[in-house]
Scaffold this motif. Structure first.
Motif: not given
Length: 91
Positions: A42, A45-47, A50
């Motif tokens: 998670t 993925h948010l970076s 991602g």
């Protein structure tokens, strides 16, 4: 393979006691084995990178050995056979 070894160690540690105790400790062991990876996926993925983190985590989840076993052994993807049938190409 690394996750399998990790899961085996967790199982050996927490799969003890009565059925009720094993149920509670099994739920805890599942959380110990799975939730850190879910949190890592998670966050990754948010970076901003991602997509690349997703690719790396997928590669780690599937494993290099599995990817190689599904190729023809040369390390390149199979193109000549799909479902054990020759691929028909236009002339």
């Amino acid at each position: 393979m690394a996750f399998g070894n990790h899961a085996n160690r967790i199982e050996a540690r927490y799969n003890q006691g009565t059925e009720e105790q094993r149920l509670r400790s099994g739920l805890f062991a599942w959380g110990v084995a799975v939730l850190p990876w879910v949190a890592l996926a998670t966050i990754a993925h948010l970076s901003p990178l991602g997509f690349w983190f997703d690719c790396i985590l997928l590669y780690l989840a599937i494993g290099r050995k599995s990817l190689f076993e599904h190729s023809d052994g040369s390390g390149t993807p199979c193109k000549a056979v799909i479902c054990n049938r020759p691929v028909i190409t236009p002339a």
